[in-house]
Write a protein that holds these residues in place. Sequence first.
Motif, mmCIF file in Angstrom:
data_model
loop_
_atom_site.group_PDB
_atom_site.id
_atom_site.type_symbol
_atom_site.label_atom_id
_atom_site.label_comp_id
_atom_site.label_asym_id
_atom_site.label_seq_id
_atom_site.Cartn_x
_atom_site.Cartn_y
_atom_site.Cartn_z
ATOM 1 N N LYS A 40 0.843 -1.190 0.000
ATOM 2 C CA LYS A 40 0.000 0.000 0.000
ATOM 3 C C LYS A 40 0.875 1.235 0.000
ATOM 4 O O LYS A 40 2.056 1.175 0.337
ATOM 5 N N ILE A 41 0.260 2.336 -0.412
ATOM 6 C CA ILE A 41 0.894 3.618 -0.205
ATOM 7 C C ILE A 41 0.098 4.316 0.886
ATOM 8 O O ILE A 41 -1.120 4.163 0.973
ATOM 9 N N ASN A 42 0.801 5.042 1.729
ATOM 10 C CA ASN A 42 0.148 5.751 2.819
ATOM 11 C C ASN A 42 0.064 7.218 2.450
ATOM 12 O O ASN A 42 1.068 7.839 2.098
ATOM 13 N N ILE A 43 -1.160 7.763 2.513
ATOM 14 C CA ILE A 43 -1.372 9.185 2.267
ATOM 15 C C ILE A 43 -1.546 9.843 3.623
ATOM 16 O O ILE A 43 -2.539 9.605 4.313
ATOM 17 N N GLY A 44 -0.568 10.616 4.018
ATOM 18 C CA GLY A 44 -0.604 11.293 5.316
ATOM 19 C C GLY A 44 -1.269 12.641 5.184
ATOM 20 O O GLY A 44 -0.784 13.514 4.486
ATOM 21 N N MET A 45 -2.402 12.809 5.853
ATOM 22 C CA MET A 45 -3.141 14.069 5.847
ATOM 23 C C MET A 45 -3.209 14.592 7.275
ATOM 24 O O MET A 45 -3.462 13.828 8.201
ATOM 25 N N LEU A 46 -2.979 15.839 7.471
ATOM 26 C CA LEU A 46 -3.045 16.527 8.760
ATOM 27 C C LEU A 46 -2.735 15.643 9.955
ATOM 28 O O LEU A 46 -1.613 15.556 10.396
ATOM 29 N N VAL A 47 -3.727 14.948 10.485
ATOM 30 C CA VAL A 47 -3.544 14.196 11.724
ATOM 31 C C VAL A 47 -3.294 12.714 11.469
ATOM 32 O O VAL A 47 -2.417 12.111 12.064
ATOM 33 N N THR A 48 -4.052 12.105 10.591
ATOM 34 C CA THR A 48 -3.940 10.664 10.364
ATOM 35 C C THR A 48 -3.550 10.369 8.927
ATOM 36 O O THR A 48 -3.624 11.227 8.057
ATOM 37 N N GLY A 49 -3.177 9.125 8.704
ATOM 38 C CA GLY A 49 -2.858 8.677 7.359
ATOM 39 C C GLY A 49 -3.861 7.634 6.897
ATOM 40 O O GLY A 49 -4.539 7.001 7.701
ATOM 41 N N ASP A 135 9.758 -1.941 -3.619
ATOM 42 C CA ASP A 135 9.263 -0.717 -4.259
ATOM 43 C C ASP A 135 9.242 0.434 -3.262
ATOM 44 O O ASP A 135 8.934 0.243 -2.086
ATOM 45 N N ASN A 136 9.536 1.617 -3.757
ATOM 46 C CA ASN A 136 9.501 2.810 -2.928
ATOM 47 C C ASN A 136 8.654 3.876 -3.621
ATOM 48 O O ASN A 136 8.948 4.263 -4.745
ATOM 49 N N TYR A 137 7.601 4.306 -2.943
ATOM 50 C CA TYR A 137 6.725 5.359 -3.448
ATOM 51 C C TYR A 137 6.843 6.557 -2.520
ATOM 52 O O TYR A 137 6.842 6.413 -1.301
ATOM 53 N N SER A 138 6.926 7.753 -3.101
ATOM 54 C CA SER A 138 6.924 8.977 -2.319
ATOM 55 C C SER A 138 6.238 10.054 -3.151
ATOM 56 O O SER A 138 6.032 9.877 -4.354
ATOM 57 N N GLY A 139 5.866 11.142 -2.518
ATOM 58 C CA GLY A 139 5.250 12.226 -3.273
ATOM 59 C C GLY A 139 4.246 13.006 -2.462
ATOM 60 O O GLY A 139 4.288 13.013 -1.226
ATOM 61 N N TYR A 140 3.317 13.646 -3.199
ATOM 62 C CA TYR A 140 2.323 14.516 -2.581
ATOM 63 C C TYR A 140 0.930 14.204 -3.106
ATOM 64 O O TYR A 140 0.762 13.775 -4.238
ATOM 65 N N PHE A 141 -0.050 14.446 -2.269
ATOM 66 C CA PHE A 141 -1.455 14.230 -2.615
ATOM 67 C C PHE A 141 -2.204 15.526 -2.341
ATOM 68 O O PHE A 141 -2.026 16.146 -1.293
ATOM 69 N N THR A 142 -3.038 15.945 -3.300
ATOM 70 C CA THR A 142 -3.871 17.131 -3.116
ATOM 71 C C THR A 142 -5.328 16.703 -3.146
ATOM 72 O O THR A 142 -5.801 16.151 -4.142
ATOM 73 N N GLU A 143 -6.029 16.958 -2.050
ATOM 74 C CA GLU A 143 -7.444 16.603 -1.912
ATOM 75 C C GLU A 143 -8.273 17.529 -2.800
ATOM 76 O O GLU A 143 -8.045 18.737 -2.837
ATOM 77 N N SER A 144 -9.238 16.958 -3.536
ATOM 78 C CA SER A 144 -10.011 17.719 -4.525
ATOM 79 C C SER A 144 -10.872 18.820 -3.906
ATOM 80 O O SER A 144 -10.869 19.944 -4.386
ATOM 81 N N GLU A 145 -11.639 18.505 -2.879
ATOM 82 C CA GLU A 145 -12.587 19.465 -2.321
ATOM 83 C C GLU A 145 -11.916 20.585 -1.544
ATOM 84 O O GLU A 145 -12.213 21.758 -1.735
ATOM 85 N N THR A 146 -11.022 20.246 -0.648
ATOM 86 C CA THR A 146 -10.446 21.247 0.263
ATOM 87 C C THR A 146 -9.115 21.815 -0.214
ATOM 88 O O THR A 146 -8.693 22.850 0.261
ATOM 89 N N VAL A 149 -3.095 19.340 1.306
ATOM 90 C CA VAL A 149 -1.975 18.593 0.740
ATOM 91 C C VAL A 149 -1.445 17.616 1.784
ATOM 92 O O VAL A 149 -1.301 17.952 2.952
ATOM 93 N N GLY A 150 -1.173 16.414 1.345
ATOM 94 C CA GLY A 150 -0.602 15.393 2.213
ATOM 95 C C GLY A 150 0.598 14.748 1.555
ATOM 96 O O GLY A 150 0.888 14.978 0.380
ATOM 97 N N THR A 151 1.299 13.928 2.309
ATOM 98 C CA THR A 151 2.484 13.246 1.785
ATOM 99 C C THR A 151 2.153 11.799 1.434
ATOM 100 O O THR A 151 1.233 11.204 1.978
ATOM 101 N N ILE A 152 2.938 11.262 0.550
ATOM 102 C CA ILE A 152 2.781 9.862 0.124
ATOM 103 C C ILE A 152 4.080 9.132 0.441
ATOM 104 O O ILE A 152 5.173 9.638 0.192
ATOM 105 N N ARG A 153 3.926 7.922 0.999
ATOM 106 C CA ARG A 153 5.094 7.074 1.238
ATOM 107 C C ARG A 153 4.672 5.613 1.106
ATOM 108 O O ARG A 153 3.503 5.276 1.221
#
Length: 165
Positions: A40-49, A135-146, A149-153
């Motif tokens: 899986k990739i983890n999308i870290g947003m504000l408090v939780t992922g 495999d190594n995934y990293s990057g950024y995620f931008t939520e459509s509505e709000t 921005v979160g991180t990806i790992r």
Amino acid sequence: MKAKIITIILATILITIFFASCETNRRPFLGEYTYQSDGKINIGMLVTGVDVPITDKMGQMQIMKGEDKGKVVIIKTGIDGEIKRLSGEISGKEISIDEYTYEKKIELDTIINGKAKITYTAKGKLQDNTIVFDDNYSGYFTESETGAVGTIRSNNAITIAKLND
């Protein structure tokens, strides 16, 4: 007599050269593979992922010789038809895939909905006719509505690629 001995020696040398050139795996890694990925990739947003399954789960992969010594070109075709052209390097029984950045829309029920910019790299080892990639995934995620921005790992991401017969 001398001519007969010379003929035998030359025939032995030619046979040795022929069998040495028939080595079955002179170019390790090169060829057509069937791959399967897990993790899986983890999308870290504000408090939780949030863990999101890897979408590039299965497909075909072709590894071809690159232009430079030790370099390879990897064409990865997912079962969904998505094609990625990657580059990498071979060193002995190890292969590393160079950074590859792409964008992907990610939707997970009502929890996650947005666009990700993902950078992928991998390191693998050849074991018989199978490559095991970490495999190594990293990057950024931008939520459509709000617009948050979160991180990806990565989260235990692995790919197994078996050489096709």
